[in-house]
Design an enzyme around this catalytic site. Structure first.
Site: not given
Ligand code: FAS
Ligand code: PHB
Length: 388
Positions: A72, A200, A292, A296, A383
């Site tokens: 994109h 957005y 989000p 980032k 971005y």
């Molecule tokens: P994660 O949370 O992905 O992974 C952590 C892992 O550790 C999980 O598998 C968990 O099960 C495990 N864990 C937890 N406790 C533990 C323990 N005690 N023992 C062992 N394992 C354990 N970012 C974007 O850029 N765009 C988005 O749209 C976006 N939407 C999101 C929506 C939600 C609901 C959430 C919570 C986050 C979102 N994020 C988004 C951010 C997300 O993408 C995170 O930045 C990304 O998952 C980070 O990855 P990790 O640091 O690996 O953490």
């Molecule tokens: C998504 O596609 O999940 C998405 C894209 C851009 C954002 C957040 C989420 O800023």
């Protein structure tokens, strides 16, 4: 059991760290509390910066990303009934890649399995200890039996609700946090995206985002109250509200369908400093959270583990500069991403508490943003991602 690096968490941060360490000949074992299917079932991020793609290239897991990811060159901002394109490619010479976090995680899991690397899934009662000394350990219960992993270092990649950050004495941590009064209601569906790029939208009824996962799979978000419940939202209610928040010609193009997934994510800005405690390193959501809006979260997690993998490999080659400066170098990038994500969230969402004046300030800033090359370039370079 013994390994050089024990990684807690098999999300994108833990899996990517394991893959990068393996490429550097450093042994690492991952301990994850959930099953692989549960981890893959979490629908999260969708946009990758070029630096993240580069790290996935380095980890040797980017073949499908390059085959299926969508490049994109810009996004559209919708406000006041009109849409304005921010031309990333023209302003910065860079693009982003749309490729779901679920697919990144799947590629990393497949590569780890193909290399026969050890991941303990469904680990119960995970604890970490000894990281303030020279003999760190990760302990857990597996099928009722106590397990212990001796290691040189622990990487806390266990997300915001993990065990590693809370295992650090509170006196050693400084926490910075802002919790927003709203969340994002997200819906995933097998329908063609309403536009070829992300839209957005700042609308009087609330923020919305039109995103995608592929030419046939769309991802949409609506700003909702932080105490809202996904059960209150039928698919039809979601589509009706999304149409209300889009300008007429986009609303008319919207193709709806049954939700494959629907969930509400709370929004917060959070940073824990520092990111290293003796032989424990925090990376990704375990150390920081961004709203989000700026896409980032996943990209910050990737840049953290890119720095950590290099630092640990250098340690085993006799150079500790990387581990000594890990926290300082990560946090400089983290705070820049925190600022951008907070700014973009403040600009695009409804904040009733700021009243009519606050809404006029948003409109004035958006009007300036899309009419100033300098302002558009500032948004674009943040971005697409600042240099590592
Ligand atoms: P994660 O949370 O992905 O992974 C952590 C892992 O550790 C999980 O598998 C968990 O099960 C495990 N864990 C937890 N406790 C533990 C323990 N005690 N023992 C062992 N394992 C354990 N970012 C974007 O850029 N765009 C988005 O749209 C976006 N939407 C999101 C929506 C939600 C609901 C959430 C919570 C986050 C979102 N994020 C988004 C951010 C997300 O993408 C995170 O930045 C990304 O998952 C980070 O990855 P990790 O640091 O690996 O953490
Ligand atoms: C998504 O596609 O999940 C998405 C894209 C851009 C954002 C957040 C989420 O800023």
């Amino acid at each position: 059991m013994r390994t050089q690096v024990a990684i807690v968490g098999a999300g994108p941060a833990g899996l990517l760290l394991g893959a990068l360490l393996q490429r550097s000949g450093v042994d690492a074992v991952i301990v994850e509390q959930r099953s692989p299917d549960y981890v893959l079932g979490r629908i999260r991020a969708g946009v990758l910066e070029q630096t993240t793609v580069g790290l996935l290239d380095q980890a040797g897991v980017s073949a499908r990303l390059h085959a299926e990811g969508l490049q994109h060159g810009g996004i559209e901002l919708s406000f006041g009934g009109a849409r304005h394109r921010i031309d990333f490619q023209g302003l910065t010479g860079k693009h982003v890649t749309v490729y779901g976090q679920t697919e990144v995680t799947r590629d990393l899991m497949d590569a780890r399995r193909a290399h026969g690397l050890v991941t303990h899934y469904e680990a119960d009662e995970v604890r970490v200890q000894g990281f303030d000394g020279t003999r760190p350990q990760v302990l857990w219960r597996q099928a009722g039996a106590e397990q212990r992993l001796d290691c040189d270092f622990i990487a806390g990649c266990d997300g915001f609700h993990g065990v590693c950050r809370p295992s650090v004495p509170a006196s050693a941590l400084q926490v910075f946090e802002r919790v927003y009064s709203f969340g994002w209601l997200g819906l995933l569906c097998e329908t063609p995206p309403v536009s070829h790029e992300l839209i957005y939208s700042n609308h009087p009824r609330g923020f919305s985002l039109c995103s995608m996962r592929s030419p046939t799979r769309s991802r949409y978000y609506l700003q909702c109250a932080s105490d809202d419940r996904v059960e209150r939202w039928s698919d039809q209610a979601f589509w009706d509200e999304l149409r209300r928040r889009l300008d007429p010609d986009v609303a008319a193009r919207l193709v709806t369908g049954p939700a494959l997934e629907k969930s509400i994510a709370p929004l917060r800005s959070f940073v824990a400093e520092p990111m290293r405690f003796g032989r424990l390193f925090l990376a990704g959501d375990a150390a920081h959270i961004v709203p989000p809006t700026g896409a980032k979260g996943l990209n910050l997690a990737a840049s953290d583990v890119g720095l950590l993998a290099r630092a640990l490999a250098d340690h085993y080659a006799g150079d500790d500069h990387g581990i000594e400066t890990y926290s300082e170098r990560c946090l400089r990038r983290v705070w820049r991403a925190e600022r951008f994500s907070w700014w973009f969230t403040s600009l695009m969402h409804r904040f009733p508490e700021t009243g009519e004046f606050g809404q006029r300030m948003q409109m004035a800033e958006l009007d300036y943003l899309v009419s100033s090359q300098a302002a558009s370039t500032a948004l674009a370079e943040n971005y697409v991602g600042l240099p590592l």
